[in-house]
Design a protein around this motif. Structure first.
Motif, PDB file in Angstrom:
ATOM      1  N   ALA A 134      -1.579  -9.146  -0.337  1.00 15.18           N
ATOM      2  CA  ALA A 134      -2.758  -9.765   0.279  1.00 15.18           C
ATOM      3  C   ALA A 134      -3.489  -8.770   1.164  1.00 15.18           C
ATOM      4  CB  ALA A 134      -2.352 -11.002   1.081  1.00 15.18           C
ATOM      5  N   LEU A 135      -2.762  -7.876   1.831  1.00 17.50           N
ATOM      6  CA  LEU A 135      -3.416  -6.906   2.712  1.00 17.50           C
ATOM      7  C   LEU A 135      -4.089  -5.798   1.920  1.00 17.50           C
ATOM      8  CD1 LEU A 135      -0.886  -6.534   5.675  1.00 17.50           C
ATOM      9  CD2 LEU A 135      -2.899  -7.996   5.518  1.00 17.50           C
ATOM     10  N   GLY A 136      -3.483  -5.377   0.818  1.00 14.74           N
ATOM     11  CA  GLY A 136      -4.076  -4.297   0.014  1.00 14.74           C
ATOM     12  C   GLY A 136      -3.995  -2.983   0.760  1.00 14.74           C
ATOM     13  N   ASP A 137      -5.077  -2.563   1.403  1.00 11.38           N
ATOM     14  CA  ASP A 137      -5.114  -1.296   2.134  1.00 11.38           C
ATOM     15  C   ASP A 137      -4.519  -1.414   3.525  1.00 11.38           C
ATOM     16  OD1 ASP A 137      -7.006  -2.970   3.104  1.00 11.38           O
ATOM     17  OD2 ASP A 137      -8.642  -1.486   3.165  1.00 11.38           O
ATOM     18  N   GLY A 138      -3.893  -2.542   3.848  1.00 10.38           N
ATOM     19  CA  GLY A 138      -3.267  -2.713   5.150  1.00 10.38           C
ATOM     20  C   GLY A 138      -4.203  -3.144   6.257  1.00 10.38           C
ATOM     21  N   GLN A 139      -5.397  -3.610   5.939  1.00 11.24           N
ATOM     22  CA  GLN A 139      -6.376  -3.995   6.943  1.00 11.24           C
ATOM     23  C   GLN A 139      -6.274  -5.501   7.180  1.00 11.24           C
ATOM     24  OE1 GLN A 139      -8.260  -1.566   8.231  1.00 11.24           O
ATOM     25  NE2 GLN A 139      -9.674  -2.700   9.534  1.00 11.24           N
ATOM     26  N   LEU A 140      -5.833  -5.873   8.404  1.00  9.31           N
ATOM     27  CA  LEU A 140      -5.809  -7.292   8.774  1.00  9.31           C
ATOM     28  C   LEU A 140      -7.205  -7.785   9.107  1.00  9.31           C
ATOM     29  CD1 LEU A 140      -2.584  -7.565  10.970  1.00  9.31           C
ATOM     30  CD2 LEU A 140      -2.934  -8.485   8.689  1.00  9.31           C
ATOM     31  N   GLU A 141      -7.873  -7.086   9.980  1.00  9.46           N
ATOM     32  CA  GLU A 141      -9.268  -7.320  10.311  1.00  9.46           C
ATOM     33  C   GLU A 141      -9.820  -6.013  10.865  1.00  9.46           C
ATOM     34  OE1 GLU A 141      -8.897  -9.030  14.882  1.00  9.46           O
ATOM     35  OE2 GLU A 141      -9.669 -10.336  13.294  1.00  9.46           O
ATOM     36  N   GLU A 142     -11.054  -5.985  11.235  1.00  2.00           N
ATOM     37  CA  GLU A 142     -11.663  -4.746  11.719  1.00  2.00           C
ATOM     38  C   GLU A 142     -10.956  -4.273  12.986  1.00  2.00           C
ATOM     39  OE1 GLU A 142     -16.063  -2.976  12.928  1.00  2.00           O
ATOM     40  OE2 GLU A 142     -15.801  -5.094  12.357  1.00  2.00           O
ATOM     41  N   GLY A 143     -10.392  -3.075  12.921  1.00  3.30           N
ATOM     42  CA  GLY A 143      -9.713  -2.489  14.067  1.00  3.30           C
ATOM     43  C   GLY A 143      -8.236  -2.777  14.132  1.00  3.30           C
ATOM     44  N   VAL A 144      -7.704  -3.608  13.229  1.00  3.80           N
ATOM     45  CA  VAL A 144      -6.276  -3.952  13.238  1.00  3.80           C
ATOM     46  C   VAL A 144      -5.720  -3.671  11.847  1.00  3.80           C
ATOM     47  CG1 VAL A 144      -4.547  -5.730  13.644  1.00  3.80           C
ATOM     48  CG2 VAL A 144      -6.682  -5.740  14.941  1.00  3.80           C
ATOM     49  N   THR A 145      -4.756  -2.751  11.784  1.00  2.70           N
ATOM     50  CA  THR A 145      -4.114  -2.393  10.512  1.00  2.70           C
ATOM     51  C   THR A 145      -2.623  -2.631  10.623  1.00  2.70           C
ATOM     52  OG1 THR A 145      -3.874  -0.087  11.218  1.00  2.70           O
ATOM     53  CG2 THR A 145      -5.881  -0.678   9.978  1.00  2.70           C
ATOM     54  N   ALA A 146      -1.973  -2.730   9.464  1.00  2.00           N
ATOM     55  CA  ALA A 146      -0.535  -2.967   9.396  1.00  2.00           C
ATOM     56  C   ALA A 146       0.084  -2.007   8.400  1.00  2.00           C
ATOM     57  CB  ALA A 146      -0.244  -4.409   8.987  1.00  2.00           C
ATOM     58  N   ARG A 147       1.273  -1.489   8.744  1.00  2.00           N
ATOM     59  CA  ARG A 147       2.006  -0.603   7.838  1.00  2.00           C
ATOM     60  C   ARG A 147       3.476  -0.977   7.891  1.00  2.00           C
ATOM     61  NH1 ARG A 147       4.631   3.531  10.577  1.00  2.00           N
ATOM     62  NH2 ARG A 147       4.103   3.676  12.814  1.00  2.00           N
ATOM     63  N   LYS A 148       4.122  -0.864   6.738  1.00  2.00           N
ATOM     64  CA  LYS A 148       5.512  -1.244   6.619  1.00  2.00           C
ATOM     65  C   LYS A 148       6.411  -0.126   7.126  1.00  2.00           C
ATOM     66  CE  LYS A 148       8.909  -2.966   3.303  1.00  2.00           C
ATOM     67  NZ  LYS A 148       9.200  -3.292   1.877  1.00  2.00           N
ATOM     68  N   LEU A 149       7.458  -0.488   7.872  1.00  7.06           N
ATOM     69  CA  LEU A 149       8.421   0.464   8.405  1.00  7.06           C
ATOM     70  C   LEU A 149       9.620   0.558   7.476  1.00  7.06           C
ATOM     71  CD1 LEU A 149       8.387  -0.558  12.202  1.00  7.06           C
ATOM     72  CD2 LEU A 149       7.016   1.192  11.056  1.00  7.06           C
ATOM     73  N   ASP A 150      10.229   1.714   7.464  1.00  3.32           N
ATOM     74  CA  ASP A 150      11.403   1.923   6.620  1.00  3.32           C
ATOM     75  C   ASP A 150      12.632   1.230   7.178  1.00  3.32           C
ATOM     76  OD1 ASP A 150       9.791   3.447   4.999  1.00  3.32           O
ATOM     77  OD2 ASP A 150      10.317   5.348   6.001  1.00  3.32           O
ATOM     78  N   SER A 151      12.703   1.115   8.492  1.00  7.82           N
ATOM     79  CA  SER A 151      13.865   0.478   9.124  1.00  7.82           C
ATOM     80  C   SER A 151      13.389  -0.291  10.355  1.00  7.82           C
ATOM     81  CB  SER A 151      14.914   1.526   9.518  1.00  7.82           C
ATOM     82  OG  SER A 151      14.363   2.447  10.454  1.00  7.82           O
ATOM     83  N   ALA A 152      14.300  -1.054  10.909  1.00  9.94           N
ATOM     84  CA  ALA A 152      13.964  -1.844  12.092  1.00  9.94           C
ATOM     85  C   ALA A 152      13.733  -0.925  13.267  1.00  9.94           C
ATOM     86  CB  ALA A 152      15.087  -2.832  12.402  1.00  9.94           C
TER      87      ALA A 152
END
Length: 700
Positions: free
Chosen positions: A504-522
């Protein structure tokens, strides 16, 4: 005892007198003032009726023509006043006594006419009795006895001023009898002021618990308080029961719920009119109602027949209230039950209340559904209808019923029909078992994501949660922990929803100015908040909608401000002062003119330069107005008429006649209307410009 009163007691079924009745009818106390305290339901009303008998009748058996009242009975509530009137009515019926009532809420004109026709005994409430005395409709000159019933309650209700007024208006040679369940210091003070050597009468039964009342303290869960009251009513199935509450709102709520559950219920509170309160009590006496929900207005002196059960839906405020509430049952030798509904948070208060009232209660739990059904079966089997002989019609129907159905089916159907006539019992929870807190279910396998906003951008979990659900197309149950750090935020996503969230995120953009990236570990939270690696440099970023140029006109450090000069410790006139010397005040200097010369002090002489005599008033300045631009004094105004003719000696200026400023030819202009700005009369709603005014309409 007078024979006519003895005959009335015998006809009423009084074989023996109660202890308080025997004490007040002692021949040695026939003319003494009495201060009597006894248990509720011990027959105090009949007791003071017998006590004043010799005072009213003397040696005679009957009373003569009623002129001025001979006895005045004061009661705190309307219901108690009517009850006292009924009791004295049958007690003095053979003596020819006429009893009149004067209570609030009733028609005062009817009461005045009854007093004018004549009454030997007047019973009323303090406020209405004082009104009759002040209006002259109640004659106090012939009083021989004054009785204060439930005197402590009248003082608690604020009737002290009314009582003192009535006792002050009564003759000094009267008898004064005060009856009360308790004798607080206020009653003792009132007795000392308005009684003559009063004899204290206390029955022995007051020192112990009421033997005819069984006290029960029932522990219930907080949410089951009202359900427990329903079960108690169903378990006992009393002919008459009273449920006491502290507020009118609770009374109305309980009345509505009991009515919905099929109980024949009435309510009694201070917001009802006197006729409504009278009808409610009469319904209880007639059997049309079996449950009365009331406030403490009914806790004094109300005597209902066959009242077997008193339930305290809310605990009373003091021990006296508990005794007076419970005293509505167990009267005149009848047995009764007083049940206290005690939630867990009220246990300590209930224990103190019972201790102060010197009452021992049985601590138990409210009956549950199984107990009520078992009690219904016992009542069904012990019903006296089983011993009655069947008629021919009933026997014929029984034979047809046995031919159609088996005895077991008939008995089961009869039991079901019996239960349908009663309210179903409520299921109650154990009051001693506390509901354990819900255990937190483990979140399960998950993955962590890092968001590019943190505390620096004022990120909060309450606005990040709906953002994640909306942008990632997942439910909030798929989101675990949200940990907001200084420069970024870590979010835990359930493993089953990670793929959907990432797609759903695609390029990791939640909204303008807020991005999300997956971490390899906790992430490691043990090290504390760590700044983000991709934290932007420069000034602090602001949220969208608040422009910021990165600069500020204000100095950012306190060192950029110039410090103030310290204030000198010397006084204002620069004179050195000792440590212990008081600070000197600044001497006043005269104000300077523009040329730095001091102004001359003002003269004490009047403005006309005439010497001012000692003690004489300063003459006022003659008004002449300020000089004009040429320096010449202006002429004084005079009060002349508008036509310019001087009036009298001419001290006023005539007012200018209205006509506007003159035009170019010197002629006065016509007045202009403020609305139109044109000379002449304006065009109104019924007037056309330049036309004639239409005829006026006449109202037909």
């Amino acid at each position: 005892m007078i024979q006519t009163l003895s005959d009335a007691l015998a006809e009423r079924g009084y074989d023996t007198l109660t202890p308080v009745q025997e004490a007040v009818t002692d021949p040695e106390l026939a003319s003494a003032d009495l201060l009597v305290s006894a248990q509720t339901g011990s027959g105090k009303t009949v007791g003071f009726g017998l006590a004043i008998g010799s005072t009213l009748l003397g040696e005679a058996e009957t009373l003569g023509l009623a002129e001025a009242p001979l006895a005045l009975i004061i009661a705190p509530t309307r219901e108690l006043a009517f009850q006292v009137s009924r009791e004295l009515g049958w007690l003095y019926a053979k003596t020819g006594a006429r009893v009149a009532t004067c209570v609030g809420g009733m028609d005062m004109r009817d009461e005045r006419r009854a007093l004018e026709r004549g009454a030997h005994i007047v019973v009323g409430t303090p406020g209405r009795l004082r009104d009759h005395i002040q209006r002259g409709s109640l004659d106090m000159t012939g009083l021989r006895a004054v009785v204060l019933d439930e005197a402590d309650e009248m003082l608690d209700l604020g009737f002290r001023e009314d009582l003192e007024f009535m006792l002050g208006e009564a003759p000094e040679d009267r008898r004064t009898l005060m009856f009360s369940a308790t004798v607080p210091p206020s009653i003792a003070t009132l007795a000392k002021s308005y009684q003559r050597d009063a004899v204290r009468v206390t029955t022995l039964s007051e020192k112990s618990q009421h033997a005819d009342i069984a006290y029960q303290a029932m522990k219930v869960a907080d949410r089951d308080a009202e359900n427990a009251i329903i079960n108690v009513l169903r378990f006992h199935e009393a002919q008459n029961a009273i449920v006491f509450a502290n507020t009118r709102a609770t009374v109305n709520r309980l009345t509505a719920r009991f009515a919905n559950r099929g109980f024949a219920v009435v309510c009694l509170s201070g917001e009802l009119s006197q006729s409504e309160r009278t009808h409610a009590l009469q319904a209880m006496r007639d059997g049309r109602a079996r449950v009365c929900v009331a406030t403490d207005v009914a806790a004094r002196g109300i005597d209902l027949p066959n009242l077997e059960l008193v339930i305290h839906a809310e605990l009373p405020t003091n021990a006296e209230g508990l005794l007076h509430r419970s005293g509505r049952t167990g009267r005149a030798g009848r047995k009764g039950i007083s049940a206290l509904i005690v939630p867990p948070k009220m246990v300590k208060r209930a224990e103190r209340l019972l201790k102060f009232a010197k009452v021992t209660a049985e601590w138990t739990t409210a009956p549950d559904a199984a107990d009520i059904l078992r009690r219904d079966e016992e009542r069904l089997l012990s019903d006296p209808s089983w011993s009655d002989e069947a008629t021919e019609e009933e026997a014929a129907f029984a034979e047809r019923l046995l031919a159609a159905q088996s005895p077991t089916a008939i008995a089961a159907a009869y039991l079901r029909l019996y239960r349908t006539r009663h309210s179903a019992p409520e299921e109650l929870s154990d009051p001693d078992v506390r509901t354990p807190p819900k255990e937190r279910v483990p979140f399960g396998p998950s993955s962590w994501f890092s968001l590019s906003v943190g505390r620096e951008e004022r990120a909060e979990a309450r606005w990040l949660l709906p953002l994640l659900c909306r942008a990632g197309r997942i439910d909030k149950s798929a989101i675990g922990a949200i940990r907001v750090q200084q420069g970024e935020t870590f979010v835990e996503i359930a493993e089953a929803s990670v793929e959907r969230f990432t797609a759903a995120l695609g390029d990791g953009q939640l909204e303008e100015g807020v991005t999300a990236r997956k971490l390899d570990s906790a992430p490691d939270f043990a090290r504390g908040p760590q700044p983000s690696d991709n934290r932007p440099s420069g000034p602090r970023p602001r949220r969208e909608g608040k422009p910021h140029d990165g600069a500020s006109d204000r100095p950012q450090r306190r060192d950029d401000y110039k410090p103030r000069k310290p204030r000198p410790d010397a006084p204002r006139d620069e004179a050195p002062a000792e440590d212990t010397a008081p600070r000197q005040k600044k001497t006043f200097k005269a104000r300077q003119d523009n040329d730095d010369r001091p102004r001359k002090p003002r003269s004490d002489t009047p403005r006309d330069d005439a010497p001012k005599a000692e003690g004489a008033a300063r003459p006022k300045r003659v008004f002449g107005g300020a000089p004009d631009r040429d320096g010449k004094p202006r002429k004084p105004r005079f009060d002349g008429p508008r036509d310019g003719a001087p009036k009298g000696d001419g001290t006023g200026r005539p007012k200018k006649s209205f006509g506007g400023s003159p035009d170019a030819d010197g002629k006065p202009r016509k007045p202009r209307h403020k609305a139109t700005g044109k000379p002449g009369k304006p065009a109104g709603p019924n007037r056309k410009p330049g036309g004639k005014q239409p005829p006026k309409r006449r109202d037909r």
